[in-house]
Design a protein around this motif. Structure first.
Motif, PDB file in Angstrom:
ATOM      1  N   GLY A 172      62.502  26.062  40.405  1.00 45.94           N
ATOM      2  CA  GLY A 172      61.525  27.325  41.125  1.00 45.94           C
ATOM      3  C   GLY A 172      61.730  28.215  40.340  1.00 45.94           C
ATOM      4  N   SER A 173      62.309  28.217  38.950  1.00 48.27           N
ATOM      5  CA  SER A 173      62.377  29.688  38.269  1.00 48.27           C
ATOM      6  C   SER A 173      61.269  29.824  37.135  1.00 48.27           C
ATOM      7  CB  SER A 173      63.752  29.748  37.786  1.00 48.27           C
ATOM      8  OG  SER A 173      64.078  28.667  36.679  1.00 48.27           O
ATOM      9  N   TYR A 174      60.266  29.093  37.058  1.00 48.84           N
ATOM     10  CA  TYR A 174      59.216  28.843  35.842  1.00 48.84           C
ATOM     11  C   TYR A 174      57.901  29.269  36.709  1.00 48.84           C
ATOM     12  CZ  TYR A 174      56.175  27.209  32.358  1.00 48.84           C
ATOM     13  OH  TYR A 174      55.120  26.931  31.354  1.00 48.84           O
TER      14      TYR A 174
ATOM     15  N   CYS B 179      59.760  18.496  26.611  1.00 51.36           N
ATOM     16  CA  CYS B 179      59.415  19.631  27.994  1.00 51.36           C
ATOM     17  C   CYS B 179      60.533  19.552  28.975  1.00 51.36           C
ATOM     18  CB  CYS B 179      57.959  18.953  28.649  1.00 51.36           C
ATOM     19  SG  CYS B 179      56.469  19.201  27.571  1.00 51.36           S
ATOM     20  N   ARG B 180      61.653  18.677  28.699  1.00 53.75           N
ATOM     21  CA  ARG B 180      62.785  18.661  29.708  1.00 53.75           C
ATOM     22  C   ARG B 180      63.184  20.047  30.155  1.00 53.75           C
ATOM     23  NH1 ARG B 180      67.754  15.337  27.448  1.00 53.75           N
ATOM     24  NH2 ARG B 180      68.213  14.453  29.515  1.00 53.75           N
ATOM     25  N   GLY B 181      63.400  21.196  29.256  1.00 57.91           N
ATOM     26  CA  GLY B 181      63.761  22.514  29.752  1.00 57.91           C
ATOM     27  C   GLY B 181      62.944  23.132  30.731  1.00 57.91           C
ATOM     28  N   ILE B 182      61.604  22.916  30.468  1.00 53.94           N
ATOM     29  CA  ILE B 182      60.475  23.573  31.194  1.00 53.94           C
ATOM     30  C   ILE B 182      60.614  22.750  32.594  1.00 53.94           C
ATOM     31  CG2 ILE B 182      57.980  23.662  31.486  1.00 53.94           C
ATOM     32  CD1 ILE B 182      57.701  24.239  28.433  1.00 53.94           C
ATOM     33  N   GLN B 183      60.638  21.443  32.474  1.00 54.37           N
ATOM     34  CA  GLN B 183      60.673  20.766  33.768  1.00 54.37           C
ATOM     35  C   GLN B 183      61.843  21.000  34.836  1.00 54.37           C
ATOM     36  OE1 GLN B 183      58.045  18.581  34.808  1.00 54.37           O
ATOM     37  NE2 GLN B 183      59.392  19.091  37.045  1.00 54.37           N
TER      38      GLN B 183
END
Length: 169
Positions: A79-81, A69-73
Motif C-alpha cells: 500500500g505504499s506505491y 517489476c518485483r519491487g513495484i509489486q
C-alpha cells in the motif's frame, strides 16, 4: 507462480535464461543471416529452428517482466506505491485493451489507407513509426480520460453486457 515470486524465483530465472539462450543462439543468427552478415543460406535453417523453439521465449519474457517489476509489486501490496500519471495511463489502456485495439485499428484505417487519408504511404520507417506512436498516444489519452471519469471501455462494457446481461455488470 506470478502471485508468489519469492517461492518461484528460481524457476522464473531459469525461464529467463532459456529465453536469453534462444534469442542469442537462434534469433540473433537468424537476423544476421537475414541482413547478410552471416551466409544467407542459414536464414531458412534458423527460421525452422525458431519455429520449434521460439515459443519458449514467451514464458521467459513474462518471467523477466515479473522479476523486473518485483519491487513495484511489493510496494503495491504494502500500500505504499502511488502510480505516476504515465503508469496510470498505461494501466488504463490495459484495462480497456479491447476498446484500445479496436480504436487503434479504426484510426489506422482512417489515417493510413490509400482510400482514406493515406498518411505514410511511400514514406520511410520514421514517419510510419511516428504515425503508429500518434495512434497509440491518442488511445492512451482517451483511456486515461476514461479512467479519470470512471468509465469502462465501451467494448469491454458491451462485451460484459452481452455475456452477463444487465445484472452481470
Amino acid at each position: 507462480m506470478l502471485a508468489d515470486l519469492d517461492a518461484h524465483a528460481t524457476l522464473l530465472r531459469r525461464w529467463v535464461a532459456v529465453t536469453v539462450a534462444v534469442i542469442l543462439l537462434v534469433g540473433l543468427p537468424w537476423g544476421l543471416a537475414a541482413v547478410g552478415v552471416l551466409p544467407g543460406n542459414l536464414e531458412a535453417f534458423f527460421s525452422v529452428v525458431n519455429g520449434g523453439v521460439g515459443m519458449l521465449t514467451g514464458p521467459g519474457i513474462l518471467a523477466a517482466i515479473a522479476l523486473a517489476c518485483r519491487g513495484i509489486q511489493e510496494r503495491i501490496d504494502a500500500g505504499s506505491y502511488r502510480p505516476s500519471v504515465p503508469v496510470r495511463a498505461v494501466t488504463a489502456l490495459g484495462r480497456r485493451s479491447m476498446s484500445g485495439y479496436i480504436m487503434q485499428s479504426f484510426l489506422f484505417l482512417v489515417l493510413t489507407q490509400p482510400f482514406t487519408l493515406g498518411w505514410g504511404i511511400g514514406s520511410g520507417v520514421l514517419t510510419q513509426m511516428g504515425i503508429a506512436f500518434l495512434v497509440w498516444l491518442i488511445t492512451l489519452v482517451l483511456a486515461y480520460v476514461g479512467d479519470l471519469a470512471g468509465w469502462p471501455g465501451p467494448f469491454e462494457w458491451l462485451h460484459r453486457r452481452l455475456a452477463y446481461g444487465r445484472g452481470g455488470l
